[in-house]
Design an enzyme around this catalytic site. Structure first.
Site, mmCIF file in Angstrom:
data_model
loop_
_atom_site.group_PDB
_atom_site.id
_atom_site.type_symbol
_atom_site.label_atom_id
_atom_site.label_comp_id
_atom_site.label_asym_id
_atom_site.label_seq_id
_atom_site.Cartn_x
_atom_site.Cartn_y
_atom_site.Cartn_z
ATOM 1 N N ARG A 173 1.928 -10.410 6.008
ATOM 2 C CA ARG A 173 3.374 -10.354 6.257
ATOM 3 C C ARG A 173 3.726 -9.712 7.597
ATOM 4 O O ARG A 173 4.889 -9.718 8.002
ATOM 5 C CB ARG A 173 4.065 -9.654 5.093
ATOM 6 C CG ARG A 173 3.892 -10.466 3.806
ATOM 7 C CD ARG A 173 4.608 -9.858 2.642
ATOM 8 N NE ARG A 173 6.060 -9.836 2.838
ATOM 9 C CZ ARG A 173 6.907 -9.291 1.978
ATOM 10 N NH1 ARG A 173 6.454 -8.743 0.882
ATOM 11 N NH2 ARG A 173 8.201 -9.301 2.221
ATOM 12 N N PRO A 191 0.836 -1.208 0.000
ATOM 13 C CA PRO A 191 0.000 0.000 0.000
ATOM 14 C C PRO A 191 0.870 1.257 0.000
ATOM 15 O O PRO A 191 1.750 1.406 0.840
ATOM 16 C CB PRO A 191 -0.812 -0.102 1.291
ATOM 17 C CG PRO A 191 -0.255 -1.237 2.055
ATOM 18 C CD PRO A 191 0.695 -1.997 1.210
ATOM 19 N N GLU A 192 0.644 2.128 -0.957
ATOM 20 C CA GLU A 192 1.356 3.402 -0.997
ATOM 21 C C GLU A 192 0.385 4.496 -0.568
ATOM 22 O O GLU A 192 -0.771 4.216 -0.236
ATOM 23 C CB GLU A 192 1.906 3.638 -2.402
ATOM 24 C CG GLU A 192 2.929 2.560 -2.786
ATOM 25 C CD GLU A 192 4.141 3.110 -3.515
ATOM 26 O OE1 GLU A 192 4.574 4.240 -3.201
ATOM 27 O OE2 GLU A 192 4.654 2.407 -4.393
ATOM 28 N N HIS A 233 -4.473 -14.471 9.305
ATOM 29 C CA HIS A 233 -3.902 -13.136 9.035
ATOM 30 C C HIS A 233 -4.820 -11.981 9.436
ATOM 31 O O HIS A 233 -4.471 -10.838 9.234
ATOM 32 C CB HIS A 233 -3.503 -12.947 7.561
ATOM 33 C CG HIS A 233 -2.686 -14.064 6.995
ATOM 34 N ND1 HIS A 233 -1.486 -14.462 7.566
ATOM 35 C CD2 HIS A 233 -2.889 -14.862 5.927
ATOM 36 C CE1 HIS A 233 -0.995 -15.459 6.860
ATOM 37 N NE2 HIS A 233 -1.823 -15.741 5.867
#
Ligand SMILES: [Zn+2]
Length: 271
Positions: free
Chosen positions: A109, A2-3, A91
């Site tokens: 992650r 995600p930016e 997750h």
């Protein structure tokens, strides 16, 4: 990853569900993110109202009555609006419950962050040294011209330095340099004022276009059960090595610059 545009889209998407709402529950299934989720987070948060949902760089700030919850999506995080009774999947590490709606952080992650900061979040060590916001008027040609004087680094590296300007990741650095016609290796300190003007406009244009593209898929982004939810975009140079430039037809080149892949057109972009 995600930016800034994805984080801004997330902020806009979840804001209506959390603004001026009271936190009624917190579930932490796995506290082992990039930093440990604080113990007793439920005790801190339950009963607090969310006064504002802000963004600083790629950090989301839930500004509450007694401080701020700082959330970062890391490499693979996403926040979704769900029915709190929805069974968590692998997750799905943290839930924030607001009565009949919950926000669920999914982060395979686990490079994301969920931290509590009592008082003014802008003084938090992660935020205190951040540079200007690229969509703020402080990020001007005058600012960039001043910030580049005496700097011998390539302009792409400077653009990605969060102590100068925040939230310009590799994709948007590549794309904005293409729009401005500037080679990623151009020496920062030798950039003319006119080129600084074009680059500031390029950065703004690519970020706003990405936010607009994401806005059209906002519903899916916020509500989807999909694994990523990040929207696809139409790039000029990023990830287009050897493909023809969309403007002049020359093959797009790729080079390693400070660990990151730089994509550029030698015809359209000048040192
Ligand atoms: Zn070209």
């Amino acid at each position: 990853m995600p930016e800034l545009p994805e984080v801004e889209i997330t902020r806009r998407g979840i804001e209506p569900f959390v603004l001026r709402k009271t936190i009624t529950g917190v579930a932490v299934r796995n506290p082992n993110l990039r930093q440990r989720v604080p113990r007793g987070l439920a005790r801190i948060l339950v009963g607090q109202g969310v006064r504002r949902l802000a963004r600083r760089g790629k950090y989301l700030l839930f500004v509450c009555d007694a401080g701020s919850l700082i959330v970062h999506l890391g490499m693979s995080g996403s926040l979704r609006v769900i029915d709190p009774r929805t069974l968590p999947r692998e997750h799905d590490h943290v839930d924030l419950v607001f009565g009949d709606v919950a926000l669920r952080l999914r982060d395979p992650r686990r490079f994301g962050l969920v931290l509590w900061n009592a008082g003014d979040a802008s003084r938090h060590p992660l935020l205190a040294k951040l540079g200007v916001e690229p969509l703020d008027e402080k990020f001007s040609a005058e600012f960039l011209y001043r910030a580049t004087r005496g700097r011998d680094v390539g302009i792409k590296q400077l653009l990605m330095n969060a102590q100068v300007v925040v939230g310009i990741g590799n994709i948007y650095a590549n794309e904005s340099l293409f729009r401005a016609g500037i080679h990623p290796r151009a020496r920062s300190g030798r950039l003319s004022f006119a080129r600084c003007e074009r680059l500031v406009a390029g950065v703004r244009d690519v970020l706003l276009a990405a936010i607009a593209a994401g806005g059209s898929s906002l519903r899916d982004f916020v509500h989807s059960d999909g694994s990523s939810g990040y929207f696809q975009q139409h790039y000029y140079v990023y990830d287009r090595a050897a493909l023809p430039c969309r403007v002049c037809g020359a093959a797009i080149r790729v080079a390693r610059l400070g660990q990151r892949a730089s994509f550029y057109c030698v015809t359209c972009q000048k040192k």
